[in-house]
Design a protein around this motif. Structure first.
Motif, PDB file in Angstrom:
ATOM      1  N   ALA A  43      48.431  44.107  45.943  1.00  0.00           N
ATOM      2  CA  ALA A  43      47.101  43.798  45.397  1.00  0.00           C
ATOM      3  C   ALA A  43      47.160  43.118  44.036  1.00  0.00           C
ATOM      4  CB  ALA A  43      46.266  45.073  45.309  1.00  0.00           C
TER       5      ALA A  43
ATOM      6  N   PHE B 124      48.644  39.152  45.341  1.00  0.00           N
ATOM      7  CA  PHE B 124      48.277  38.597  46.640  1.00  0.00           C
ATOM      8  C   PHE B 124      47.904  37.115  46.589  1.00  0.00           C
ATOM      9  CE2 PHE B 124      44.247  39.886  44.892  1.00  0.00           C
ATOM     10  CZ  PHE B 124      43.323  38.963  45.367  1.00  0.00           C
TER      11      PHE B 124
ATOM     12  N   TYR C 259      49.511  36.149  52.803  1.00  0.00           N
ATOM     13  CA  TYR C 259      48.076  36.334  52.562  1.00  0.00           C
ATOM     14  C   TYR C 259      47.349  34.997  52.638  1.00  0.00           C
ATOM     15  CZ  TYR C 259      43.667  36.887  50.148  1.00  0.00           C
ATOM     16  OH  TYR C 259      42.344  36.838  49.830  1.00  0.00           O
TER      17      TYR C 259
ATOM     18  N   THR D  53      34.130  40.138  44.884  1.00  0.00           N
ATOM     19  CA  THR D  53      34.702  41.449  44.599  1.00  0.00           C
ATOM     20  C   THR D  53      33.574  42.434  44.355  1.00  0.00           C
ATOM     21  OG1 THR D  53      36.614  40.396  43.577  1.00  0.00           O
ATOM     22  CG2 THR D  53      36.264  42.711  43.067  1.00  0.00           C
TER      23      THR D  53
ATOM     24  N   PHE E 228      39.744  43.850  51.470  1.00  0.00           N
ATOM     25  CA  PHE E 228      41.076  43.991  50.883  1.00  0.00           C
ATOM     26  C   PHE E 228      40.933  44.874  49.665  1.00  0.00           C
ATOM     27  CE2 PHE E 228      44.557  41.861  48.229  1.00  0.00           C
ATOM     28  CZ  PHE E 228      45.537  42.702  48.728  1.00  0.00           C
TER      29      PHE E 228
ATOM     30  N   LEU F 251      41.654  46.338  46.296  1.00  0.00           N
ATOM     31  CA  LEU F 251      42.340  45.941  45.075  1.00  0.00           C
ATOM     32  C   LEU F 251      42.674  47.126  44.186  1.00  0.00           C
ATOM     33  CD1 LEU F 251      40.186  42.792  44.210  1.00  0.00           C
ATOM     34  CD2 LEU F 251      42.391  42.880  45.422  1.00  0.00           C
ATOM     35  N   ASP F 252      41.895  48.206  44.316  1.00  0.00           N
ATOM     36  CA  ASP F 252      42.110  49.400  43.509  1.00  0.00           C
ATOM     37  C   ASP F 252      41.270  50.527  44.102  1.00  0.00           C
ATOM     38  OD1 ASP F 252      43.243  50.880  41.461  1.00  0.00           O
ATOM     39  OD2 ASP F 252      41.861  50.175  39.919  1.00  0.00           O
TER      40      ASP F 252
ATOM     41  N   LYS G 257      44.863  50.939  47.720  1.00  0.00           N
ATOM     42  CA  LYS G 257      45.247  49.671  47.106  1.00  0.00           C
ATOM     43  C   LYS G 257      46.299  48.950  47.948  1.00  0.00           C
ATOM     44  CE  LYS G 257      46.890  47.735  42.735  1.00  0.00           C
ATOM     45  NZ  LYS G 257      47.245  48.052  41.341  1.00  0.00           N
ATOM     46  N   GLY G 258      46.011  47.686  48.262  1.00  0.00           N
ATOM     47  CA  GLY G 258      46.924  46.858  49.035  1.00  0.00           C
ATOM     48  C   GLY G 258      46.595  46.769  50.516  1.00  0.00           C
TER      49      GLY G 258
END
Length: 181
Positions: A42, A45, A51, A65, A96, A98-99, A120-121
């Motif tokens: 993450a 990427f 990706y 986001t 996806f 990210l956190d 995450k990821g």
């Protein structure tokens, strides 16, 4: 690697409970209901060839986001409640992480809930027409990149939406094919 399991007991005062069971669900079983899973770093990427290839090959041309927490999401409790209502979308839902972390729930071929832990990821693709829901875990925080083909459509269609074209297509592709074999 993603962790997923069947929810054996749905009754809970807090949907953020893990609702663990000893009935784990494999990537192959997720694929049977159309759910795809990918893992990317993450933090890097945007420079990852795999990706970028996935994004380009599938035509993911728009992204944004979203941060979901009490501090970042207006009307937090109402939004979380609406995310957890069983619904479908007319487009694939691509997220996806990210956190942070949370849970996507999808129905298996017998209509039972599968809980997918997202951390995450993790990148999940839920096909259009699949009934699903989302909730945070007890950490109450997730940050996700939302990917779309073309103009984003966020409209949830709460269950029942069985007569919608996307649901009929989903049932034909995933549910009918497996029950007739």
């Amino acid at each position: 690697m993603v962790r997923a399991w069947r929810i054996l007991q749905e009754e809970t005062d807090d949907p953020r409970d893990a609702l663990y069971s000893n009935e784990s669900v494999s990537l192959e079983q997720l694929a049977q209901v159309g759910v795809e899973y990918f893992k990317f770093d993450a933090d890097t990427f945007e420079q990852n060839d795999d990706y970028l290839k996935l994004k380009n090959n599938r035509g993911y041309s728009y992204s944004d986001t979203i941060s979901v927490s009490r501090a970042t999401l207006p009307d937090f409790d109402a939004k979380i409640k609406s995310f957890f209502e069983e619904h479908l979308h007319t487009d694939d839902e691509i997220r996806f992480i990210l956190d942070g972390s949370g849970y996507f729930d999808v129905r298996d071929l017998d209509g039972r809930w599968i809980r997918i832990e997202c951390v995450k990821g993790d990148l999940l693709v839920l096909p259009s027409g699949i009934y699903h829901r989302f909730t945070l875990d007890k950490k109450d925080y997730i940050k996700a990149l939302r990917l779309f083909i073309g103009v984003p459509v966020w409209t949830p269609h709460n269950r029942p939406a069985d007569s919608m074209k996307e649901r009929l297509d989903y049932v034909s592709k995933y549910l009918t094919a497996t029950t007739t074999n």
